[in-house]
Design an enzyme around this catalytic site. Structure first.
Site, short mmCIF file in Angstrom:
data_model
loop_
_atom_site.label_atom_id
_atom_site.label_comp_id
_atom_site.label_asym_id
_atom_site.label_seq_id
_atom_site.Cartn_x
_atom_site.Cartn_y
_atom_site.Cartn_z
N ARG A 179 0.85 -1.18 0.00
CA ARG A 179 0.00 0.00 0.00
C ARG A 179 0.89 1.24 0.00
NH1 ARG A 179 -3.15 -2.95 -1.62
NH2 ARG A 179 -5.21 -3.52 -0.82
N HIS A 230 0.46 -0.25 -10.31
CA HIS A 230 -0.42 -1.10 -9.49
C HIS A 230 -0.79 -2.38 -10.24
CE1 HIS A 230 -3.36 -0.88 -5.89
NE2 HIS A 230 -3.07 -2.14 -6.17
#
Length: 313
Positions: free
Chosen positions: A228, A276
């Site tokens: 994250r 991502h």
């Protein structure tokens, strides 16, 4: 017992991809008569197969709800929803896990072997002046020892790396030197030449890599973050890269996504940005996880992978 109503609540373009896999998995779990739909009276819904970016944000009308089955591994965007009082299960998907292992192992080997020197150095210069150590002499630390972190740690151990791991609470994992708590974090970082972040995004993990903890790493250590974005203090990372304390950072997740075009990460020579893509929930295998939890719910058995709202994961 009546057949359960299962609401698929995600972006509309995900439905054609998921529907056949969910129907197959439900049939294999003995729930072929389920009402699987994208539209239902909230008062009839037993289960929600859920993506946090869907239109469903108020769970109050879902008065029969037995569980919300998250399609994402991350649950930080839903755990704080006060209207959700039913059990919430996070996604633990063998396909997602395998994909994360492959991405992390690939980038670990890239940095371990110094591949960038030769990939980007196609300029006629014969660069054969350095030989990397063997894996057994390259300590790696994995921050976060959940399903993903443990799988990555075991894969790296299988390649010969000495692997340490850190988690908030004590864990015992074969082949991994485990640490926990604040003092354990310093110990886990102190020898790590490569650090992989696979922690959830919670108030307790935000900026876990900051000026102090980055300074605890051996000089020139490499960071790999597919976890994250908020796990790393961006300004502290840039300072550590500029000073040479950190040798390189490969980052797949960011505080703002897509990463803004003007963000300094894009142009920094010691940062690799990936968009991502470290791993993705695979509809085929994710559907099996969802179907098994629905089977359990209908049989009165405990759900798998339930989220602890107090911990945030």
């Amino acid at each position: 017992m009546s057949a359960p109503t299962i609401l698929f609540a995600a972006k509309p373009d995900r439905w054609p991809t998921y529907e056949p896999h969910l129907r197959r998995a439900l049939a294999a779990a003995g729930i072929s008569d389920a009402n699987l739909t994208t539209q239902a009276d909230p008062s009839d819904v037993d289960y929600i197969v859920y993506a946090p970016n869907s239109e469903v944000q108020d769970f109050t009308p879902y008065t029969k709800l037995k569980a919300v089955l998250n399609l994402w591994a991350g649950v930080e965007n839903v755990t704080g929803n006060a209207t959700l009082t039913a059990p919430l299960a996070r996604m633990v998907d063998t396909g997602l896990t395998d994909g994360m292992v492959e991405w992390c192992v690939g980038h670990t080997l890239r940095h371990h072997l110094g591949m960038d020197t030769h990939i980007h150095g196609q300029d006629g210069i014969w660069r054969n002046g350095s030989v990397p150590p063997l894996a057994r002499n390259r300590p790696v630390t994995v921050l976060g020892l959940g399903a993903l972190g443990e799988a990555v740690a075991q894969a790296l151990h299988g390649l010969g790396f000495p692997v340490s791991g850190w988690s908030r609470s004590p864990k015992s994992i074969a082949n991994v030197t485990t640490h926990h708590g604040e003092e354990g974090l310093q110990a886990a970082l102190s020898r790590a030449e490569i650090v992989i972040l696979l922690l959830p995004d919670t108030p307790a993990t935000e900026n876990i890599l900051n000026a102090k903890t980055l300074a605890a790493l051996p000089e020139g250590a490499v960071l790999i973050n597919p976890g994250r974005g908020p796990l790393i203090d961006d300004d502290a990372l840039l300072a550590a890269l500029d000073s040479g304390q950190i040798g390189h950072a490969t980052l797949d997740v960011f505080r703002q996504e897509p990463l803004p075009e003007a963000h300094p990460f894009w142009a920094h020579p010691k940062i690799t940005v990936t968009p991502h893509i470290a791993s993705e929930t695979r509809p085929e295998t994710a559907s099996e996880t969802v179907a098994e939890n629905i089977r359990r719910g209908e049989a009165g058995e405990p759900f798998l992978h339930l989220v602890d709202r107090n911990l945030g994961y």
